[in-house]
Design a protein around this motif. Structure first.
Motif, short mmCIF file in Angstrom:
data_model
loop_
_atom_site.label_atom_id
_atom_site.label_comp_id
_atom_site.label_asym_id
_atom_site.label_seq_id
_atom_site.Cartn_x
_atom_site.Cartn_y
_atom_site.Cartn_z
N ARG A 4 -5.52 1.20 2.36
CA ARG A 4 -5.07 2.47 1.78
C ARG A 4 -3.57 2.59 1.93
O ARG A 4 -3.00 2.13 2.91
CB ARG A 4 -5.72 3.65 2.51
CG ARG A 4 -7.18 3.78 2.21
CD ARG A 4 -7.76 5.07 2.76
NE ARG A 4 -9.18 4.85 2.96
CZ ARG A 4 -9.71 4.34 4.06
NH1 ARG A 4 -8.96 4.06 5.09
NH2 ARG A 4 -11.00 4.11 4.14
N PHE A 5 -2.94 3.20 0.93
CA PHE A 5 -1.54 3.62 1.05
C PHE A 5 -1.57 5.13 0.89
O PHE A 5 -1.77 5.62 -0.22
CB PHE A 5 -0.68 2.99 -0.05
CG PHE A 5 -0.53 1.49 0.07
CD1 PHE A 5 0.30 0.92 1.03
CD2 PHE A 5 -1.21 0.64 -0.81
CE1 PHE A 5 0.45 -0.46 1.12
CE2 PHE A 5 -1.07 -0.73 -0.72
CZ PHE A 5 -0.24 -1.28 0.26
N GLY A 6 -1.43 5.87 1.96
CA GLY A 6 -1.56 7.33 1.89
C GLY A 6 -2.95 7.67 1.39
O GLY A 6 -3.95 7.19 1.93
N ASP A 7 -2.99 8.46 0.31
CA ASP A 7 -4.30 8.88 -0.25
C ASP A 7 -4.90 7.81 -1.16
O ASP A 7 -6.06 7.89 -1.54
CB ASP A 7 -4.13 10.15 -1.10
CG ASP A 7 -3.81 11.34 -0.22
OD1 ASP A 7 -4.07 11.25 0.99
OD2 ASP A 7 -3.29 12.35 -0.76
N GLU A 8 -4.05 6.84 -1.54
CA GLU A 8 -4.53 5.88 -2.54
C GLU A 8 -5.23 4.70 -1.88
O GLU A 8 -4.74 4.15 -0.88
CB GLU A 8 -3.33 5.36 -3.35
CG GLU A 8 -3.77 4.56 -4.55
CD GLU A 8 -2.62 3.82 -5.23
OE1 GLU A 8 -2.91 2.96 -6.06
OE2 GLU A 8 -1.45 4.11 -4.90
N THR A 9 -6.39 4.32 -2.45
CA THR A 9 -7.08 3.13 -1.96
C THR A 9 -6.71 1.98 -2.88
O THR A 9 -7.19 1.89 -4.02
CB THR A 9 -8.61 3.36 -1.96
OG1 THR A 9 -8.87 4.55 -1.21
CG2 THR A 9 -9.34 2.20 -1.33
N ALA A 10 -5.83 1.09 -2.40
CA ALA A 10 -5.35 -0.01 -3.24
C ALA A 10 -6.40 -1.12 -3.31
O ALA A 10 -6.57 -1.77 -4.35
CB ALA A 10 -4.05 -0.57 -2.67
N VAL A 11 -7.09 -1.35 -2.20
CA VAL A 11 -8.16 -2.35 -2.15
C VAL A 11 -9.37 -1.68 -1.50
O VAL A 11 -9.25 -1.07 -0.44
CB VAL A 11 -7.71 -3.60 -1.34
CG1 VAL A 11 -8.88 -4.54 -1.12
CG2 VAL A 11 -6.58 -4.32 -2.06
N GLY A 37 -6.89 -9.59 -12.95
CA GLY A 37 -7.25 -8.19 -13.16
C GLY A 37 -6.06 -7.46 -13.73
O GLY A 37 -4.95 -7.99 -13.78
N THR A 38 -6.30 -6.22 -14.14
CA THR A 38 -5.22 -5.45 -14.75
C THR A 38 -4.17 -5.09 -13.69
O THR A 38 -4.44 -5.15 -12.50
CB THR A 38 -5.78 -4.16 -15.37
OG1 THR A 38 -6.70 -3.60 -14.44
CG2 THR A 38 -6.50 -4.43 -16.67
N SER A 39 -3.00 -4.71 -14.16
CA SER A 39 -1.89 -4.38 -13.27
C SER A 39 -2.29 -3.24 -12.31
O SER A 39 -2.90 -2.27 -12.73
CB SER A 39 -0.71 -3.95 -14.15
OG SER A 39 0.40 -3.76 -13.34
N GLY A 40 -1.95 -3.44 -11.04
CA GLY A 40 -2.23 -2.39 -10.05
C GLY A 40 -3.64 -2.42 -9.49
O GLY A 40 -4.04 -1.51 -8.75
N CYS A 41 -4.43 -3.48 -9.79
CA CYS A 41 -5.83 -3.49 -9.35
C CYS A 41 -5.96 -3.97 -7.91
O CYS A 41 -7.06 -3.98 -7.36
CB CYS A 41 -6.69 -4.34 -10.27
SG CYS A 41 -6.30 -6.09 -10.18
N GLY A 42 -4.87 -4.41 -7.27
CA GLY A 42 -4.94 -4.76 -5.85
C GLY A 42 -4.85 -6.24 -5.53
O GLY A 42 -5.09 -6.65 -4.40
N LYS A 43 -4.44 -7.07 -6.51
CA LYS A 43 -4.39 -8.52 -6.28
C LYS A 43 -3.36 -8.90 -5.22
O LYS A 43 -3.67 -9.62 -4.27
CB LYS A 43 -4.04 -9.25 -7.60
CG LYS A 43 -4.98 -8.94 -8.75
CD LYS A 43 -4.58 -9.67 -10.02
CE LYS A 43 -3.27 -9.23 -10.63
NZ LYS A 43 -3.25 -7.86 -11.17
N SER A 44 -2.12 -8.40 -5.40
CA SER A 44 -1.05 -8.78 -4.46
C SER A 44 -1.34 -8.23 -3.07
O SER A 44 -1.07 -8.91 -2.07
CB SER A 44 0.31 -8.24 -4.93
OG SER A 44 0.61 -8.79 -6.16
N THR A 45 -1.88 -7.03 -3.01
CA THR A 45 -2.21 -6.45 -1.71
C THR A 45 -3.26 -7.33 -1.01
O THR A 45 -3.15 -7.61 0.19
CB THR A 45 -2.75 -5.00 -1.89
OG1 THR A 45 -1.76 -4.26 -2.61
CG2 THR A 45 -3.03 -4.34 -0.57
N THR A 46 -4.24 -7.79 -1.77
CA THR A 46 -5.28 -8.66 -1.20
C THR A 46 -4.65 -9.92 -0.62
O THR A 46 -4.92 -10.32 0.51
CB THR A 46 -6.33 -9.03 -2.29
OG1 THR A 46 -6.91 -7.83 -2.77
CG2 THR A 46 -7.41 -9.95 -1.74
#
Ligand SMILES: Nc1ncnc2c1ncn2[C@@H]1O[C@H](COP(=O)(O)OP(=O)(O)OP(=O)(O)O)[C@@H](O)[C@H]1O
Length: 313
Positions: free
Chosen positions: A10-17, A34-43
């Motif tokens: 999570r980043f604040g309220d947002e669940t990135a993964v 996956g589409t942009s912002g779907c959590g690939k880089s975070t993973t």
């Protein structure tokens, strides 16, 4: 082996993964799409702990990554990114030797390693003394990959490492990376936006959407049986037939009869079925002569064989 069990970030309220589970076997080439912002880089960054996971477990060879000392993670996991992250005031040699220096290898061992990696990545020895701004984009990307390989990590994390390159250089580097992986038996997790790149490289293709994994499997499995309309359209929609044909070589489908010499047009045994189809369309023919590396005729490929075999492998 890399394992993610119900991993959330999570980043604040947002669940990135969002509660993803994934297992990448030793020696496997895993591609996240996956589409942009779907959590690939975070993973990807959670695997080398550039980003800490909020919940769940990440294991390397059965051991939680939180138990690994930082220098061990550095040694075991190489990381390459699109912008290369090269230090502009350091020479190529110094950039490549970054991790070995941090690990306090001796000067001569670092030099030997840098020379060996430059040769492996096809960088001329005189480049050792150049600075990043004196390199082309493709050369800088090679230096970035060499640096990621420097401490001989068993795992490589690559985030769009060939982004922003022209298609020809990109394809050359893809072939070289696949070849490198076959020879050196690395475990690779690779992020890309380019579906053709993903299909060409992946043993395991992982499709993410809004922080979750929606489907994973081999490229052929996903092309043939996408889980839903989103996966189907991400994989190319109506172009999926051609994308599947791009994964099969002419040599696997030709009839190995001795053809009449002089029969034309011809196609290489190493070409893909979509290239063969393109040649048939171009030459308005239903048959191609198949030749080997020395241009010697070795078989015949018919449109009927191409159509049937492509769908009933
Ligand atoms: N440091 C951060 N702080 C806050 N939010 C972040 C941070 N890093 C990522 N995010 C958010 O997490 C989500 C996933 O980002 P991530 O970079 O993992 O996506 P991605 O699939 O790699 O995207 P892209 O393909 O565009 O690179 C995005 O909504 C992003 O805004």
């Amino acid at each position: 082996m890399i394992e993610l069990f119900d991993v959330t970030r999570r980043f604040g309220d947002e669940t990135a993964v969002d509660r993803i589970s994934l297992r990448v076997e030793r020696g496997e080439f895993c591609v996240l799409v996956g589409t942009s912002g779907c959590g690939k880089s975070t993973t990807l960054r959670m695997i080398n702990r550039l980003i800490e996971h909020s919940e769940g477990e990440i294991h390397l060879d059965g051991q939680p990554i939180r138990d690994f000392p930082e220098d061990q993670l550095r040694r075991r996991i190489g990381y390459a990114i699109q912008s290369t992250g090269l230090f502009p005031h350091w020479t190529v040699a110094r950039n490549i030797g970054l991790v070995p220096r941090l690990l306090q290898w001796s000067g001569s061992r670092i030099q030997d390693r840098v020379e060996a990696l430059m040769a492996l990545l096809g960088l001329p020895p005189e480049f050792a003394h150049k600075y990043p701004h004196q390199l082309s984009g493709g050369q800088a990307q090679r230096v970035g990959v060499a640096r990621a390989l420097a401490a001989d990590p068993d795992i490589l994390l690559m985030d769009e490492p060939f982004g922003a390159l022209d298609p020809i250089t990109r394809q050359t580097l893809q072939v070289e990376l696949r070849d490198l992986q076959d020879r050196l038996d690395k475990t690779i997790v690779f992020v890309t936006h380019d579906m053709d790149e993903a299909l060409a490289l992946a043993d395991r293709l992982v499709v993410m959407h809004e922080g979750r994994i929606v489907q994973q499997g081999s490229p052929i499995e996903l092309l043939r049986a996408p889980a839903d309309d989103f996966v189907a359209s991400l994989l190319g929609g109506d172009d999926r037939g051609l994308k599947e044909a791009a994964l099969v070589r002419v040599g696997e489908r030709m009839q190995p009869i001795t053809p009449k010499v002089g029969e034309a047009p011809w196609v290489s045994r190493e070409a893909t079925l979509n290239q063969a189809l393109s040649l048939m369309l171009w030459h308005q023919t239903r048959h191609l002569l198949v030749v080997d590396d020395a241009d010697a005729p070795v078989g015949r490929l018919s449109l009927d064989a191409l159509l049937q075999k492509a769908h009933h492998e």
